[in-house]
Scaffold this active site. Structure first.
Site, PDB file in Angstrom:
ATOM      1  N   ASP A   7      17.432  16.799  79.061  1.00  0.00           N
ATOM      2  CA  ASP A   7      18.610  16.722  78.189  1.00  0.00           C
ATOM      3  C   ASP A   7      18.412  15.797  76.990  1.00  0.00           C
ATOM      4  O   ASP A   7      19.370  15.240  76.455  1.00  0.00           O
ATOM      5  CB  ASP A   7      19.848  16.268  78.990  1.00  0.00           C
ATOM      6  CG  ASP A   7      20.273  17.281  80.032  1.00  0.00           C
ATOM      7  OD1 ASP A   7      20.037  18.481  79.819  1.00  0.00           O
ATOM      8  OD2 ASP A   7      20.834  16.871  81.071  1.00  0.00           O
ATOM      9  N   GLN A   8      17.165  15.640  76.548  1.00  0.00           N
ATOM     10  CA  GLN A   8      16.859  14.751  75.424  1.00  0.00           C
ATOM     11  C   GLN A   8      16.254  15.502  74.238  1.00  0.00           C
ATOM     12  O   GLN A   8      15.798  14.880  73.283  1.00  0.00           O
ATOM     13  CB  GLN A   8      15.892  13.654  75.871  1.00  0.00           C
ATOM     14  CG  GLN A   8      16.411  12.766  76.995  1.00  0.00           C
ATOM     15  CD  GLN A   8      17.633  11.971  76.581  1.00  0.00           C
ATOM     16  OE1 GLN A   8      17.648  11.343  75.523  1.00  0.00           O
ATOM     17  NE2 GLN A   8      18.660  11.991  77.408  1.00  0.00           N
TER      18      GLN A   8
END
Length: 286
Positions: free
Chosen positions: A230-231
């Site tokens: 999720d980066q």
């Protein structure tokens, strides 16, 4: 002349004088008709970004000849560049788990021809949506993911993606973490959607956690998948306001609404070659 029949030229390179002039002169010299042009210069990175649409029928040669002729300019300016033909539909492979709102929305847009794409298949770690997907005439593949069988499962997913000649993989609320090997293999070609509570409310029932804290905004983030969970580079985000009268179920409904619209917008930007990667950031030519 159908406006859809155009080449999309995207590029980035070290910033310097003469880039726009060189590209415009090249296109004009061959009778090319530019229908849309956008560019951006990053003063910190000293890097230049551009997107242009060129009518296919205005040029006396095809896309392969364009690549050959344009390569001299690209080399001169040190460009990282790509040209796409919009007459070729992009092939979108959708991955989903048990939450179907994003899947319903994408298939609805596809069926209504709001997205001019091919969907060769849908892949899921559950059999929940088989009948719904097959009703649309799309192949459905159930590939379970177990702790002991993750490597095998993701090998099957990659093999299937290659077999159907997929261009982009969309995680439409696919609740499994892809292996780093899969993420590295397809940089800028895997798109994910999730709520924007991260990193504040992690783990199970994030909307209930948010309700307990009295949040006033519900949001969603669409981004490219990288090995860092999720980066990845963000493509699109949006929020909607909520208040004290909203129950956890109301928050979840609002969250689903914003998730599916943000995913659809982010995917559209990608499909139309409006997204240029710049490290862990994106340049979006809307």
């Amino acid at each position: 002349m159908p406006i859809a029949d155009y080449y999309t030229l995207t590029l980035s390179c070290p910033d310097r004088v003469g880039i726009v002039a060189a590209i415009s002169t090249f296109i004009a010299a061959h009778g090319g008709w530019i229908t849309e042009a956008s560019h951006h210069a990053d003063p910190d990175a000293q890097r230049f970004f551009m997107r242009q649409q060129i009518l296919v029928d205005s040029l006396p040669f095809g896309i392969e000849s364009f690549r050959e002729k344009f390569s001299r300019i690209a080399t001169e300016f040190g460009m990282d560049w790509h040209i796409a033909d919009t007459t070729r539909k992009k092939r979108v492979v959708i991955l989903v788990s048990k939450s179907g709102h994003c899947l319903y929305d994408l298939l609805g847009r596809w069926q209504a021809k709001e997205m001019d794409i091919d969907i060769p298949c849908v892949i899921s770690n559950h059999d929940t949506f088989r009948s719904f997907v097959e009703w649309h005439g799309i192949a459905f593949h159930h590939i379970p993911v177990t702790p002991q069988g993750k490597t095998s499962a993701y090998t099957k997913i990659v093999d299937l993606f290659e077999e159907v000649r997929g261009d982009v993989m969309v995680l439409a609320r696919y609740m499994q973490i892809l292996t780093p090997e899969v993420c590295v293999r397809y940089p800028g070609r895997i798109i994910n959607i999730h709520h924007s509570f991260l990193p504040s409310f992690v783990g199970a029932k994030p909307y209930h956690q948010a309700y307990g804290r009295g949040v006033k905004l519900i949001g969603a983030t669409c981004h490219y998948v990288t090995p860092d969970l999720d980066q990845g580079p963000i493509i699109e985000q949006d929020v909607v306001r909520v208040d004290h009268s909203d129950t956890p179920d109301a928050l979840i409904r609002s969250g689903k609404d914003v998730e599916k619209t943000v995913l659809a917008r982010g995917l559209r930007y990608h499909l139309e070659d409006r997204v240029l990667l710049h490290g862990n950031k994106t340049i979006i030519f809307r």
